[in-house]
Enzyme design. Structure first.
Site, PDB file in Angstrom:
ATOM      1  N   LYS B  96       0.830  -1.195   0.000  1.00  0.00           N
ATOM      2  CA  LYS B  96       0.000   0.000   0.000  1.00  0.00           C
ATOM      3  C   LYS B  96       0.878   1.265   0.000  1.00  0.00           C
ATOM      4  CE  LYS B  96      -3.547  -0.795   2.595  1.00  0.00           C
ATOM      5  NZ  LYS B  96      -4.309  -0.975   3.861  1.00  0.00           N
ATOM      6  N   LYS B 145      23.568 -11.904 -32.275  1.00  0.00           N
ATOM      7  CA  LYS B 145      23.343 -10.652 -32.986  1.00  0.00           C
ATOM      8  C   LYS B 145      21.854 -10.426 -33.208  1.00  0.00           C
ATOM      9  CE  LYS B 145      24.528  -8.061 -37.126  1.00  0.00           C
ATOM     10  NZ  LYS B 145      25.034  -8.150 -38.506  1.00  0.00           N
ATOM     11  N   ASP B 172      21.204 -16.425 -24.832  1.00  0.00           N
ATOM     12  CA  ASP B 172      20.091 -16.143 -25.735  1.00  0.00           C
ATOM     13  C   ASP B 172      19.697 -14.682 -25.609  1.00  0.00           C
ATOM     14  OD1 ASP B 172      19.529 -18.506 -27.022  1.00  0.00           O
ATOM     15  OD2 ASP B 172      17.861 -19.087 -25.714  1.00  0.00           O
ATOM     16  N   ASP B 173      19.054 -14.183 -26.641  1.00  0.00           N
ATOM     17  CA  ASP B 173      18.394 -12.893 -26.502  1.00  0.00           C
ATOM     18  C   ASP B 173      17.200 -13.097 -25.576  1.00  0.00           C
ATOM     19  OD1 ASP B 173      17.083 -10.391 -26.955  1.00  0.00           O
ATOM     20  OD2 ASP B 173      18.202 -10.235 -28.818  1.00  0.00           O
ATOM     21  N   GLU B 174      16.912 -12.101 -24.729  1.00  0.00           N
ATOM     22  CA  GLU B 174      15.796 -12.265 -23.776  1.00  0.00           C
ATOM     23  C   GLU B 174      14.436 -12.229 -24.464  1.00  0.00           C
ATOM     24  OE1 GLU B 174      17.531  -9.556 -24.114  1.00  0.00           O
ATOM     25  OE2 GLU B 174      16.159  -7.839 -24.179  1.00  0.00           O
ATOM     26  N   GLY B 358      27.079  -6.046 -29.870  1.00  0.00           N
ATOM     27  CA  GLY B 358      27.606  -5.301 -31.010  1.00  0.00           C
ATOM     28  C   GLY B 358      29.123  -5.211 -30.995  1.00  0.00           C
TER      29      GLY B 358
END
Lengths: 410, 410
Positions: B96, B145, B172-174, B358
């Site tokens: 709260k 990538k 892995d990419d998320e 990158g």
């Protein structure tokens, strides 16, 4: 080929950014990653995965001050990119992006294919009304005065007095967890016994929303234990566990009681103009999609402040017919006393749960009179009788005392 | 009698409030509800449930402007009031209250009894190092990538090139969810096969953190399927599912691989000065308590900006010996290229995972050279050799090209 998409709208503050370029960067970056350097042959395959900029509305008043320039960006994300669950959608549209400067997620529009995976509220507004047999007036919910450190006898007494006042729903405090004094099943048995005792006097049914807590993997089992013990509703701190858990609970055929979602922790997301997730999405659309039958959210009347237009936008999201699932019952909460009932009905209409704690227990004639005062105020507001006039009528002594205590607004 | 308490520290902005009174209101209101109107006999029983004000530090500079006055309040909550889980603690201290004006949760200190319920990271810094057999240098992680719309052949090729560069972890990419092109088990089998192929050339082990997704109730089973298929690490969007889910996964004896927590959605909580949950708690202490072996968080070098002192406070929370569980590996992420390695090691020390996307794939000589450039930069930084000097050494052509491409900082 038409691509099925979910759309996300963001408000993005930046004094100098090229918002069109930013929008394009989001649309590409959060889907295929890169586009212009793809070979033409790959583009044909990848096109169905590519996000698109739907709109960019720049707000840049003449002579704006630093911090005032923003844009609302809407991006369409092909739903082939993510699975049919709220974590996947949120991580896609606001996972990394949430950390990229002053950006707030304002809204989501789900593709029909995405929405199809969500049965939504099992009961919703009409189902909750059916369970109570009450269709002709706003409902009344009350909250225990205090719960921590109290034993079953004390809780039973609090429950009974609330029930005697004619409330339709009684909810646990959201901070009442599994504990030795009032363990889940005993609490349910004791309170439902008090409900039956009160019903014998008032002739009125009520729902008791018991707080569902514990390890995530045990929640469904705990809900079923509570139901087996007689629970006819559940209170759930949805944001503390995640929307997907709410969705799984509400989709479980064996959890055949209404679920009330509590907004605990919501203030960590919605109040900033620059960051987070807007309240109508956070407490409105997503709670409803995830299957909450009732949703508590801050009222515009109390100490827990949300701008009134935002309150109304939460309500609107909970009942908007554009979302093809049942409506969730709006429960604006905090700072409510009987003198506010005409205002609540004017602001939120008939399909609302009037929810009070201090405005019931703090009544000069006691808790039962507190509930009665609310019921009298609701009846008066529905009949178009002003509260002072109604308060002067015989039998409405509870309302009279409430108005003397807290005043009224019309 | 000493009461076992968890302490919460808040920053609360208000131009006029009596912060001492506010602190007392929180301490009483979020525990026993009311105190002064309790009968003396009840006070004795209730005292062990009563919250206490630990400290109130008001920041009120001479001639302060509106919006500048704040106080840091620390409140002690008896842990008898809540169950031993993170949802219960968060709902108690910030449920709260999160909606009550300009207030941000800065920190939590857990009671020993509360902490005891959390085994913490199963591997932690030393366990991850043991798995890799690397103890003498910072680790190197790389990111695909792009993943959406790519098939197994393409993903395998990306994986192999990253592995050839000598990275220790590939994640892995998320935003890669269960999908027909690269389904979980096939993805694991394919990538681990590429890992073995690369290991035959490089002699180097690596961990592949596969993204764990799906309905909450299926996550543990999905993790076990991935492990059965050969997965030796897991990536998890902890905030999208909740800390308790991470805690349950990390405590599961059958999930015997390191878990890397991704910060997706964190920006919805931490960046506002007025609302939300501070990053060192959100991404530091709570992730570690919940059992993340590695924690990704925004680096101070990239486009995803967090003030550097906040980055260092996240790192500190992940490794602080005061918390009696294993350390979590800090993984500052975004905007990393080889020229930043000396700076990263100076800022974060030896126990860090250098993480790049990158900065690896964008290397002028290709992805494998991208990884090699990082490894060469790490070796140079550890030997105290400046990057331009190291880049001129024979065998360090990859580092030379990276510095020509991105520059360097020392």
């Amino acid at each position: 080929m038409t691509t099925s998409v979910c759309e996300a709208t963001y408000r993005c503050y930046d004094d100098t950014a090229d918002f069109h370029k930013k929008a394009l960067g989001i649309a590409v970056g959060l889907t295929v990653g890169s586009w212009t350097d793809l070979p033409e042959a790959r583009k044909a395959e990848m096109e169905k995965h590519l996000g698109r900029v739907v709109s960019v509305h720049v707000h840049e008043p003449e002579g704006f001050q630093p911090g005032e320039r923003y844009a609302d960006l809407t991006i369409a994300y092909p739903d082939v990119n993510f699975s049919r669950d709220i974590p996947a959608l949120l991580v896609t549209v606001f996972g990394k992006l949430s950390m990229d400067g002053r950006i707030k997620l304002l809204d989501l529009n789900f593709s029909p294919a995405f929405t199809e995976a969500f049965p939504g509220p099992k009961f919703g507004v009409s189902g909750v009304r059916d369970r109570l047999g009450i269709h002709d007036r706003p409902l009344l919910m009350s909250i225990f005065k205090s719960v921590i450190g109290h034993d079953l006898t004390n809780l039973r007494e609090q429950f009974y007095r609330q029930a005697l006042g004619g409330v339709d729903l009684i909810k646990d405090d959201e901070i009442l967890f599994e504990n030795p004094l009032t363990p889940l099943e005993k609490r349910v048995e004791t309170c439902m016994d008090a409900a039956r005792q009160a019903e014998a006097e008032t002739g009125q049914k009520l729902l008791y929303a018991v707080n569902l807590t514990g390890p995530t993997s045990q929640l469904a089992a705990n809900a079923k234990r509570a139901i087996a013990a007689g629970a006819n509703a559940i209170l759930f701190n949805a944001l503390a566990y995640g929307y997907d858990v709410l969705h799984e609970l509400s989709s479980d055929p064996d959890i055949h009681v209404p679920i009330a979602a509590h907004p605990a922790l919501a203030g960590a997301y919605y109040p900033s103009p620059h960051y987070g997730i807007a309240a109508p999405l956070l407490l409105g659309k997503l709670m409803r999609l995830a299957g909450a039958d009732l949703v508590l959210f801050p009222s515009p009347y109390g100490s827990v402040v949300m701008p009134k237009e935002e309150n109304l936008a939460v309500q609107s999201a909970l009942i908007d017919p554009a979302l093809p699932v049942r409506s969730s019952f709006p429960v604006p909460s905090a700072g409510i006393h009987p003198g506010l009932v005409p205002l609540i009905l004017r602001d939120f209409g008939h399909e609302v749960v009037v929810n009070a704690g201090g405005g019931i227990h703090g009544h000069p004639m006691g808790t039962a009179a507190g509930g009665q005062a609310f019921r009298q105020a609701i009846a008066a507001a529905q009949d178009g009788i002003s509260l002072p006039v109604a308060a002067a009528q015989p039998g409405n002594e509870a309302l009279k005392a409430a108005i003397e205590r807290w005043g009224f607004k019309e």
